[in-house]
Design a protein around this motif. Structure first.
Motif, PDB file in Angstrom:
ATOM      1  N   UNK A 179      -3.641  22.075 -14.007  1.00  0.00           N
ATOM      2  CA  UNK A 179      -4.286  23.381 -14.159  1.00  0.00           C
ATOM      3  C   UNK A 179      -5.664  23.394 -13.495  1.00  0.00           C
ATOM      4  N   UNK A 180      -6.295  24.571 -13.371  1.00  0.00           N
ATOM      5  CA  UNK A 180      -7.570  24.669 -12.650  1.00  0.00           C
ATOM      6  C   UNK A 180      -8.710  23.884 -13.285  1.00  0.00           C
ATOM      7  N   UNK A 181      -8.559  23.459 -14.541  1.00  0.00           N
ATOM      8  CA  UNK A 181      -9.592  22.663 -15.206  1.00  0.00           C
ATOM      9  C   UNK A 181      -9.353  21.168 -15.081  1.00  0.00           C
ATOM     10  N   UNK A 182      -8.332  20.784 -14.315  1.00  0.00           N
ATOM     11  CA  UNK A 182      -8.077  19.371 -14.103  1.00  0.00           C
ATOM     12  C   UNK A 182      -7.237  18.721 -15.178  1.00  0.00           C
ATOM     13  N   UNK A 183      -6.606  19.502 -16.057  1.00  0.00           N
ATOM     14  CA  UNK A 183      -5.734  18.958 -17.098  1.00  0.00           C
ATOM     15  C   UNK A 183      -4.303  18.924 -16.576  1.00  0.00           C
ATOM     16  N   UNK A 184      -3.651  17.782 -16.716  1.00  0.00           N
ATOM     17  CA  UNK A 184      -2.254  17.644 -16.299  1.00  0.00           C
ATOM     18  C   UNK A 184      -1.373  17.903 -17.517  1.00  0.00           C
ATOM     19  N   UNK A 185      -0.583  18.967 -17.451  1.00  0.00           N
ATOM     20  CA  UNK A 185       0.266  19.359 -18.569  1.00  0.00           C
ATOM     21  C   UNK A 185       1.721  18.987 -18.288  1.00  0.00           C
ATOM     22  N   UNK A 186       2.396  18.523 -19.336  1.00  0.00           N
ATOM     23  CA  UNK A 186       3.850  18.386 -19.303  1.00  0.00           C
ATOM     24  C   UNK A 186       4.420  19.622 -19.986  1.00  0.00           C
ATOM     25  N   UNK A 187       5.261  20.360 -19.263  1.00  0.00           N
ATOM     26  CA  UNK A 187       5.751  21.626 -19.789  1.00  0.00           C
ATOM     27  C   UNK A 187       7.264  21.639 -19.860  1.00  0.00           C
ATOM     28  N   UNK A 188       7.769  22.145 -20.971  1.00  0.00           N
ATOM     29  CA  UNK A 188       9.198  22.383 -21.140  1.00  0.00           C
ATOM     30  C   UNK A 188       9.392  23.879 -20.912  1.00  0.00           C
TER      31      UNK A 188
ATOM     32  N   UNK B 117       0.788  -1.221   0.000  1.00  0.00           N
ATOM     33  CA  UNK B 117       0.000   0.000   0.000  1.00  0.00           C
ATOM     34  C   UNK B 117       0.819   1.270   0.000  1.00  0.00           C
ATOM     35  N   UNK B 118       2.129   1.151   0.037  1.00  0.00           N
ATOM     36  CA  UNK B 118       2.992   2.334   0.037  1.00  0.00           C
ATOM     37  C   UNK B 118       3.813   2.367  -1.248  1.00  0.00           C
ATOM     38  N   UNK B 119       3.689   3.436  -1.974  1.00  0.00           N
ATOM     39  CA  UNK B 119       4.458   3.606  -3.204  1.00  0.00           C
ATOM     40  C   UNK B 119       4.868   5.060  -3.316  1.00  0.00           C
ATOM     41  N   UNK B 120       5.958   5.305  -3.983  1.00  0.00           N
ATOM     42  CA  UNK B 120       6.414   6.673  -4.198  1.00  0.00           C
ATOM     43  C   UNK B 120       6.871   6.823  -5.640  1.00  0.00           C
ATOM     44  N   UNK B 121       6.556   7.978  -6.211  1.00  0.00           N
ATOM     45  CA  UNK B 121       6.867   8.273  -7.610  1.00  0.00           C
ATOM     46  C   UNK B 121       7.757   9.502  -7.654  1.00  0.00           C
ATOM     47  N   UNK B 122       8.903   9.351  -8.304  1.00  0.00           N
ATOM     48  CA  UNK B 122       9.840  10.468  -8.448  1.00  0.00           C
ATOM     49  C   UNK B 122       9.956  10.829  -9.922  1.00  0.00           C
ATOM     50  N   UNK B 123      10.328  12.073 -10.171  1.00  0.00           N
ATOM     51  CA  UNK B 123      10.499  12.548 -11.541  1.00  0.00           C
ATOM     52  C   UNK B 123      11.882  13.150 -11.684  1.00  0.00           C
ATOM     53  N   UNK B 124      12.582  12.790 -12.765  1.00  0.00           N
ATOM     54  CA  UNK B 124      13.981  13.169 -12.869  1.00  0.00           C
ATOM     55  C   UNK B 124      14.428  13.725 -14.193  1.00  0.00           C
ATOM     56  N   UNK B 125      13.508  14.201 -15.044  1.00  0.00           N
ATOM     57  CA  UNK B 125      13.914  14.803 -16.312  1.00  0.00           C
ATOM     58  C   UNK B 125      13.995  16.312 -16.135  1.00  0.00           C
ATOM     59  N   UNK B 126      15.226  16.855 -16.150  1.00  0.00           N
ATOM     60  CA  UNK B 126      15.432  18.263 -15.826  1.00  0.00           C
ATOM     61  C   UNK B 126      14.818  19.222 -16.835  1.00  0.00           C
ATOM     62  N   UNK B 127      14.423  18.718 -17.995  1.00  0.00           N
ATOM     63  CA  UNK B 127      13.893  19.603 -19.037  1.00  0.00           C
ATOM     64  C   UNK B 127      12.400  19.884 -18.862  1.00  0.00           C
ATOM     65  N   UNK B 128      11.713  19.074 -18.052  1.00  0.00           N
ATOM     66  CA  UNK B 128      10.262  19.173 -17.996  1.00  0.00           C
ATOM     67  C   UNK B 128       9.765  19.282 -16.564  1.00  0.00           C
ATOM     68  N   UNK B 129       8.548  19.774 -16.430  1.00  0.00           N
ATOM     69  CA  UNK B 129       7.812  19.737 -15.176  1.00  0.00           C
ATOM     70  C   UNK B 129       6.351  19.434 -15.516  1.00  0.00           C
ATOM     71  N   UNK B 130       5.585  19.056 -14.494  1.00  0.00           N
ATOM     72  CA  UNK B 130       4.171  18.768 -14.692  1.00  0.00           C
ATOM     73  C   UNK B 130       3.346  19.769 -13.906  1.00  0.00           C
ATOM     74  N   UNK B 131       2.241  20.162 -14.510  1.00  0.00           N
ATOM     75  CA  UNK B 131       1.430  21.245 -13.955  1.00  0.00           C
ATOM     76  C   UNK B 131      -0.043  20.833 -14.046  1.00  0.00           C
TER      77      UNK B 131
END
Length: 814
Positions: A258-267, A242-256
């Protein structure tokens, strides 16, 4: 007198500017810490040492309320990109706010009347002068012990808002870290949407609206999320308790989020964005239970075989949420806790390339016993076995299924014995089709053989056709039924019957057309010419290779078509076509400024590194050239055309072939002359592309003194004028040093001897490292286009080469 007054005014302005920069940390730009004696006022900011992130007070863009929030944002992004907010639910009403370290050692936000609006809220016995706050280069704001041990007492990465940055972690238990959206685009207060890891047996990314799921990524298969095949950089740990962790390691991108519930990948460096949950079939449970959603079909929702709409009238009106019901019940029933019939007659319907349903249950069964275990459990409605996951089983309704995913997996849905019989004819037809295709392929291969099969190194299509079990199956294994097949009529209609106005270009193996599928998806269709040297083998080779690869710098193959003498490949559509269309067209060259060209060189290198080292396969492309680099909406490069690619075993570094394939001008000398190829053969092609990108000239074009591009670049380098190779349209003195470095890297890649050339990882390091010490390049290989004689190669049974992007296959006598 006037001159004297003006001089005094200018001196006064300079003093005022100097005083302002002294009092505002915004001007100094070098301070990244807060101490008890040095708070941050509304007019001041912190700047991370690398100059990427800034911390301070801000008002959201386009906001008319004038409220002030404390947050972290990208300092140099084209638009204000806020990634974290402290007082999101308690803004300051004016510019009197202060961020400081309180008497109890906490970081706090207060307004002008000293009212506490936000605090890190740690319990500490430390004195206020024993803590400090630092804005890290990662965008992480840390409250830490200022003494020698430097213990971290609090950090923003453990209290995320709406953005997931490289180095951040999302989790399921304990800290239960999730992203939370803003209420609106001008209001950072807590919104209606959250995103994080699911608490399911197999972790996956979910987005919730008011705690109800609206999207899911599909489970993690050990490399990617099944529903996010082309999003890399994630790593996941799971204790299956029941315990899991997710890490992100691509320095070029981030995830955002937005207020409408859309998950964006942004450079952030290029302000490019991509929504991960914007497609029709991304809506959670869109088609209801026991129905599959496909973006390729109209309507998108269809009941699974053996099921019918629960309410036909609603279904016909486009209301699919109630889903489907089983037509024929299982034979497996339990009476008085004793199984009267173990479901002996029940079977399974196989659905391919699926995002599997939600709420899979974990099973310890191996691949062989996974189906049996499901049959013996009367509540089991489906199962799947996935490398990297294991045996997954489902009970009850199957919700949120999606088909035809690039990285989808096989899902086996339980059906009654009578439904198995209904599928028998379809199965026979499919088996017959696959058998006929392989028979045709085997006949073609037999005709072209010049030596006994045992003496020849087989090509990709034939070196992995043996049956594979769970123990010996490798990622190279060829399974023809894994790949989606398109009907010829569908593709003909999509391209307006291959009309000339839809023609995108003419490659070495045939024309490429733009098309649109019935649901609106744009595609590119390569129709192999009967006169070309490429046939069923190369087509299936490309489908096998690219279908097993997922990377943002590789083009996706959506499927193929084999009907009669027709051979077609279906790709994702690249609106900006190929790189050569920009490099060598005087009217389009100016679109690619130097920064864009540099990003293209880096992107091609990263895609090639994935092929050589980072994917499940080790692949040598063998036909890397400017026309095989496609550009997406944001001019990001994607390597294409894998029909000539070769797969290496894990312990292989090089190979020889009697069938030389590729394009003169891009082919390494050892490959063109001796048929010897390795990773360094692709590196040679990469170096030629680099020099073409820098100069905007083809390698085949003759420069001064009748020199080809490689020789011309070498002479300029020796004369200390490497930067003058750059296309005058993009040359800028600001980039002169970087241009000269890229020329040197290109020359290192095209050196005569393969062992002298760098590998791709070193190329990326040289490109991305400032002040890197580069080795001196040796004289490159100068190979004129016609120095290699096809007909004169007596030790080859056949050669395939491309001259000016036109295919030529010559068969020589033995």
């Amino acid at each position: 007198m006037v001159v004297l007054v003006n001089t005094r005014c200018r001196f006064a302005l300079l003093l005022l500017a100097a005083f302002s920069c002294f009092s505002l940390k915004l001007c100094s730009g070098g301070e990244d810490t807060i101490t008890f004696s040095a708070p941050v006022k509304d007019s001041e900011t912190l700047l991370s040492k690398n100059g990427v992130f800034r911390f301070g007070f801000f008002t959201p863009v386009n906001s008319t309320a004038g409220l002030r929030y404390v947050g972290i944002w990208y300092d140099k992004s084209p638009a204000q990109t806020v990634v974290w907010v402290a007082n999101k639910d308690a803004p300051v009403n004016d510019i009197s706010g202060v961020v400081s370290i309180s008497e109890d050692g906490n970081l706090v936000v207060k307004d002008g009347r000293n009212r506490l609006l936000w605090s890190t809220n740690i319990t500490s016995t430390m004195a206020p002068n024993a803590t400090l706050v630092q804005l890290m280069n990662t965008g992480n704001l840390r409250l830490q012990d200022s003494r020698s041990n430097g213990e971290i007492l609090w950090e923003s990465f453990k209290h995320p808002h709406n953005s997931l940055l490289p180095g951040m972690t999302l989790g399921t238990k304990n800290e239960n870290l999730k992203l939370t959206s803003w209420r609106s685009y001008v209001d950072p207060s807590t919104g209606n949407y959250t995103a994080g890891l699911s608490p399911f047996a197999y972790p996956e990314l979910l987005i919730w609206k008011n705690n109800a799921p609206i999207w899911r990524s599909g489970p993690w298969n050990g490399q990617v999320f099944i529903g996010l095949p082309d999003v890399d950089g994630f790593s996941l740990s799971n204790d299956y308790q029941g315990t899991a962790s997710l890490s992100y390691g691509n320095d070029s991108f981030m995830f955002h989020l937005d207020p409408d519930g859309v998950l964006y990948q942004r450079e952030y460096s290029r302000a490019s964005t991509r929504g991960l949950n914007t497609a029709t079939c991304d809506a959670y449970g869109k088609c209801g239970p026991f129905a599959s959603c496909s973006s390729r079909e109209l309507p998108p929702c269809n009941c699974v075989k053996g099921f019918a709409p629960r309410n036909q009238a609603e279904w016909d009106d486009g209301n699919w949420s109630n889903g489907c019901v089983r037509i024929v019940s299982f034979r497996c029933k339990k009476e008085n806790n004793v199984s009267s019939n173990r479901g002996k007659g029940d079977g399974f319907l196989r659905l391919q390339k699926m995002k599997v349903p939600v709420s899979a249950e974990r099973s310890l069964a191996n691949e062989k016993d996974c189906a049996t275990q499901c049959l013996e459990n009367c509540s089991c409605t489906a199962y799947a076995y996935v490398q990297g996951i294991g045996c997954m089983v489902w009970s009850g309704n199957l919700v949120d299924m999606q088909s035809f995913l690039p990285s989808g997996i096989d899902l086996y849905i339980r059906i009654a014995h009578s439904e198995k019989r209904h599928n028998y004819v379809a199965i026979v037809i499919c088996v017959a089709f696959v058998a006929a295709a392989f028979l045709l392929l085997a006949c073609q291969k037999f005709k072209k053989r010049s030596a006994p099969e045992s003496r020849r190194r087989p090509e990709l299509m034939f070196n992995r056709m043996e049956p594979a079990t769970s123990e010996n199956e490798s990622p190279y294994t060829f399974k023809p039924n894994e790949f989606p097949l398109f009907e010829f009529q569908v593709l003909a209609k999509a391209t307006d019957h291959f009309s000339h106005r839809n023609k995108l270009g003419q490659g070495g193996f045939g024309p490429v057309y733009k098309g649109k599928l019935p649901e609106g998806q744009e595609i590119a269709v390569k129709r192999l010419s009967r006169a070309s040297g490429q046939g069923l083998e190369e087509l299936m080779n490309e489908v096998v290779v690219i279908s097993k690869l997922q990377h943002r710098n590789l083009v996706r193959v959506l499927g193929c078509c084999i009907e009669g003498e027709e051979r077609l490949l279906v790709y994702e559509y690249m609106p900006n076509k190929s790189l050569d269309a920009y490099l060598f067209d005087p009217t389009k060259q100016k679109i690619l400024d130097w920064k864009t060209r540099f990003n293209i060189m880096e992107g091609i290198s990263r895609g090639l590194l994935y092929l050589h080292r980072d994917s499940r396969l080790r692949i040598i492309h063998r036909d890397l050239k400017a026309s095989n680099i496609l550009l997406d909406d944001n001019l990001n490069p994607k390597i294409s055309d894998f029909g000539l690619a070769r797969v290496f075993e894990a312990n292989e570094d090089a190979a020889e072939t009697r069938r030389v394939v590729g394009t003169y001008g891009y082919m390494s000398p050892e490959y063109a002359m001796e048929g010897y190829f390795s990773e360094k053969s692709d590196v040679f092609s990469l170096g030629v592309i680099f020099l073409e990108i820098i100069s905007g000239r083809r390698n085949s074009h003759k420069e001064e003194n009748n020199l080809n591009l490689l020789a011309y670049a070498w002479n300029l380098w020796n004369d200390g004028e490497a930067a003058s190779l750059a296309n005058p349209i993009v040359f800028d003195e600001c980039f002169e040093k970087e241009i000269a470095k890229c020329v040197q890297i290109g020359l290192l890649c095209v050196q005569q001897l393969a062992n002298d050339r760098p590998n791709v990882s070193n190329v990326i390091w040289m490109l991305t490292t400032e002040n890197a010490h580069l080795p001196e390049a040796k004289q490159p290989a100068f190979i004129a286009r016609r120095e290699v004689s096809v007909a004169g190669s007596s030790d080859r049974s056949s050669q395939m080469v491309t001259i000016n992007d036109a295919s030529l296959t010559a068969i020589t006598g033995r």
